[in-house]
Write an enzyme that holds these catalytic residues in place. Structure first.
Site, PDB file in Angstrom:
ATOM      1  N   LYS A 114       0.814  -1.212   0.000  1.00 41.83           N
ATOM      2  CA  LYS A 114       0.000   0.000   0.000  1.00 41.83           C
ATOM      3  C   LYS A 114       0.857   1.276   0.000  1.00 41.83           C
ATOM      4  O   LYS A 114       0.390   2.336  -0.365  1.00 41.83           O
ATOM      5  CB  LYS A 114      -0.975  -0.017   1.166  1.00 41.83           C
ATOM      6  CG  LYS A 114      -2.028  -1.110   0.969  1.00 41.83           C
ATOM      7  CD  LYS A 114      -3.046  -1.160   2.069  1.00 41.83           C
ATOM      8  CE  LYS A 114      -4.150  -2.163   1.767  1.00 41.83           C
ATOM      9  NZ  LYS A 114      -3.800  -3.539   2.176  1.00 41.83           N
TER      10      LYS A 114
HETATM   11  C1  LIG Z   1      -4.436  -4.638   1.564  1.00 40.39           C
HETATM   12  C2  LIG Z   1      -3.636  -5.890   1.387  1.00 40.39           C
HETATM   13  C3  LIG Z   1      -4.022  -6.902   0.481  1.00 40.39           C
HETATM   14  C4  LIG Z   1      -5.324  -6.856  -0.282  1.00 40.39           C
HETATM   15  O1  LIG Z   1      -5.356  -5.857  -1.257  1.00 40.39           O
HETATM   16  P1  LIG Z   1      -6.772  -5.400  -1.898  1.00 40.39           P
HETATM   17  O2  LIG Z   1      -6.430  -4.298  -2.794  1.00 40.39           O
HETATM   18  O3  LIG Z   1      -7.619  -4.969  -0.735  1.00 40.39           O
HETATM   19  O4  LIG Z   1      -7.340  -6.586  -2.582  1.00 40.39           O
HETATM   20  C5  LIG Z   1      -3.172  -7.987   0.302  1.00 40.39           C
HETATM   21  N1  LIG Z   1      -2.024  -8.106   0.998  1.00 40.39           N
HETATM   22  C6  LIG Z   1      -1.621  -7.174   1.886  1.00 40.39           C
HETATM   23  C7  LIG Z   1      -0.358  -7.373   2.625  1.00 40.39           C
HETATM   24  C8  LIG Z   1      -2.402  -6.033   2.108  1.00 40.39           C
HETATM   25  O5  LIG Z   1      -1.991  -5.108   2.993  1.00 40.39           O
END
Ligand SMILES: *Cc1c(COP(=O)(O)O)cnc(C)c1O
Length: 462
Positions: A114
């Protein structure tokens, strides 16, 4: 002659006015409750000759922004990929065994994928606000990773206040410390006496609260926000560039919660990034996989799993996929999702289901399989992976590699989830430099009851 252009964004529910990139960024959700998508998908005509991550991200994102932001804002945003990521290519593609790759997305400041979009969105949001001479209050609910990435990206950013709600005692110690040890005074951490669903419910209530709306411009930074979603498209282009002539035969397996990362992959393909297929891998919270299998999209209670950031029961970005797969039928999309929010269940029409299946496939991976995958990847490849990555890698191994390369997205550093790794391997992962020294710092957060009144009071008391 320079022609000014600002690409327009429309709502998946069809009844909101068009906005430009800055408008979509600052609004979060469209006024009709839908999600913004580009009115016309741009195409990536050519990869830039500059091999850097920042140049590639600028090339991918420029046609989404046009002239909606001041000159220079995009380059200031994408340069963060070179400044804040610990690898020169930002998102290295690593071959684990012949034809099986992981795309490492966790080399940013909070060690989860993210960071990649959030770092850029903070700069873009600041630029959009300075043109308008406005301030923004961002509120977000987190099960850990979103909050950490947001605090790190938005901490100290002018014109922005950030409120992060996390469930008290239910995020990992590393995740909590990443949020609560910030020294930025534009960040308010609230530990809610409740679970993640309470946090999400409270954020929705805050975004709708008339008093707060009258006083402040409000938005959210989860992946319903178009800017965050667009910000995830460049690393698919980066993987394609690394795969070279094989890129068009590659299948990407994406560990999925809210379907934001996977929809970014869909968008990458839509704009011309070479790719053969897209697989969404979920943990046992598998509403998406069940919908694609049975045609019934149904909300179920969320089960806690080792891949906590994917414990989502109603993936918000599924709406964007439905809109696109239906041939951009806003009436159909609005009807289905209004029905879903009323009843927690809808049946997808047969032709829509067939179209969805052409766009993506989805598989669900159990807790036992996730733990086995962590152990197997360590035994066979000598690499420690996080539980989210393990979900994707387990699904990736089941694919036929003679058809082309298989790329699993690796979304977090294992040291963010030491308990799950230790349970599978018998030892805890080593911490990367970004996660060192957290324990020594002072924490700042307020504990609140899970009510709108309590949260409003905490915000007002600042
Ligand atoms: C947020 C997250 C996901 C999922 O991503 P989405 O965009 O919500 O499908 C997968 N792995 C990690 C480590 C995350 O922080």
């Amino acid at each position: 002659m320079a022609v000014s252009f600002s690409p327009a964004y429309i709502s998946t529910r069809g009844t909101s006015p068009e906005v430009d990139f800055a408008g979509a960024l600052l609004a979060g959700v469209a006024p009709d409750g839908g999600l913004y998508v580009p009115r016309d998908w741009p195409s990536l005509r050519q990869m830039p000759s500059d091999p850097g991550a920042a140049a590639l991200a600028s090339a991918v994102l420029a046609p989404f922004i046009g002239e909606a932001l001041p000159t220079g804002a995009l380059d200031r945003a994408t340069v963060r990929l070179s400044e804040q990521f610990l690898r020169p290519e930002a998102t290295p593609l690593v071959e684990l065994s012949p034809g099986l790759f992981v795309l490492e997305l966790f080399h940013g400041p909070t060690a989860a994928f993210k960071d990649y979009a959030m770092q850029m969105v903070a700069v873009l949001a600041e630029a959009a606000l300075s043109v308008r001479d406005e301030r923004l209050l961002l509120v977000t609910a987190t099960s850990g990773d979103t909050g950490a990435a947001a605090v790190r990206a938005f901490g100290g950013v002018e014109r922005i206040d950030l409120v992060v709600l996390h469930p008290l005692g239910r995020v990992s110690p590393v995740q909590r410390l990443q949020m609560t040890t910030t020294v930025a005074d534009n960040v308010l951490n609230l530990a809610v006496r409740g679970d993640f669903d309470d946090c999400q419910r409270l954020v929705k209530a805050l975004l709708k609260d008339p008093g707060l709306r009258a006083a402040r411009r409000l938005s959210s930074v989860n992946s319903i926000n178009w800017a965050r979603l667009a910000g995830q498209i460049p690393y698919y282009a980066s993987a394609a560039r690394a795969l070279g002539s094989e890129a068009g035969r590659a299948t990407y397996v994406v560990p999925t919660g809210n379907f934001g990362d996977a929809f970014a992959g869909w968008g990458a393909r839509r704009m011309g990034v070479p790719m053969a297929g897209l697989v969404a891998a979920t943990n046992r919270n598998d509403a998406l996989a069940r919908a694609l299998e049975s045609g019934v999209y149904q909300q179920a209670p969320a089960h806690p799993t080792a891949s906590v950031s994917m414990d989502v029961q109603a993936p918000s970005n599924f709406e964007r996929l439905v809109f696109e797969a239906s041939g951009r039928d806003a009436d159909l999309t609005r009807g289905l999702f209004e029905d879903f929010s009323r009843n927690g269940r809808v049946t997808l029409p047969d032709d829509l289901l067939a179209a969805l299946r052409r766009e993506v496939s989805a598989v669900s991976v159990s807790e036992a399989e996730t733990a086995q995958e962590i152990a197997r990847t360590w035994a066979e490849c000598g690499r420690v992976i996080c539980p989210h990555t393990a979900v994707a890698l387990h699904a990736a191994r089941a694919l036929d590699r003679s058809a082309g390369p298989v790329v699993a997205l690796s979304t977090a550093h294992p040291a963010k989830f030491p308990e799950a790794v230790e349970a599978a391997l018998g030892f805890a992962p080593e911490r990367p430099s970004q996660l060192e020294g957290l324990e020594g710092r002072a924490e700042r957060f307020e504990t609140v009851e899970p009510t709108l009144e309590a949260v409003l009071a905490a915000i007002g008391a600042r």
